[in-house]
Enzyme design. Structure first.
Site, PDB file in Angstrom:
ATOM      1  N   GLU A   1       0.838  -1.202   0.000  1.00 50.13           N
ATOM      2  CA  GLU A   1       0.000   0.000   0.000  1.00 50.13           C
ATOM      3  C   GLU A   1       0.872   1.251   0.000  1.00 50.13           C
ATOM      4  O   GLU A   1       0.582   2.230  -0.699  1.00 50.13           O
ATOM      5  CB  GLU A   1      -0.938  -0.003   1.206  1.00 50.13           C
TER       6      GLU A   1
ATOM      7  N   GLU B   1       2.064   6.501  -6.961  1.00 46.76           N
ATOM      8  CA  GLU B   1       1.061   7.487  -7.371  1.00 46.76           C
ATOM      9  C   GLU B   1       1.604   8.902  -7.250  1.00 46.76           C
ATOM     10  O   GLU B   1       1.403   9.733  -8.138  1.00 46.76           O
ATOM     11  CB  GLU B   1      -0.210   7.343  -6.528  1.00 46.76           C
TER      12      GLU B   1
END
Length: 134
Positions: free
Chosen positions: A74, A81
């Protein structure tokens, strides 16, 4: 504007600084990323459940591995991102694909973690339900 690496060519810092930077990264992820917080809360609940249900050494290894890899993935997804967003403000198919694939990696291992949890916890929970019914 490359602020992250500017002026740091060949510079080495003490090991404790690496640990410090990593801790800042974990703190930043917990502070800014909703999904990391969700994984952290679920992980705490799983750890408490494992303690209450007296998991075996091997079961603890699988649970801890599942938790560690899921949260790590994660965080890698969030870092990717950010890097993609930093590289371009325009829509680009490759940027979207990179973000989607990273998110997909988190989803794949999250599902594997759920299966690991089910294999470890369900038999114990079923046994407890049987005891409560009798």
């Amino acid at each position: 504007m490359n602020m992250g690496l500017h002026g740091h060519k060949g510079r080495k810092h003490p090991f404790y600084k690496s640990i410090y930077f990593a801790a800042i990264g974990i703190y930043t992820a917990l502070k800014t990323e909703r999904n990391v917080r969700i994984h952290a809360v679920v992980s705490i609940l799983v750890l408490i459940s494992g303690w209450v249900l007296n998991l075996t050494y091997t079961e603890w290894l699988f649970v801890l591995l599942a938790i560690g890899v899921t949260i790590s993935l994660e965080m890698i997804n969030s870092a990717l991102e950010r890097a993609v967003d930093l590289a371009t403000e325009e829509y680009h198919l490759l940027a979207k694909q990179a973000k989607d694939m990273a998110a997909g990696a988190v989803l794949v291992f999250s599902l594997i973690s759920i299966i690991i949890g089910a294999v470890i916890f369900l038999p114990r929970l079923i046994e407890i339900l049987k005891l409560l019914k009798s």
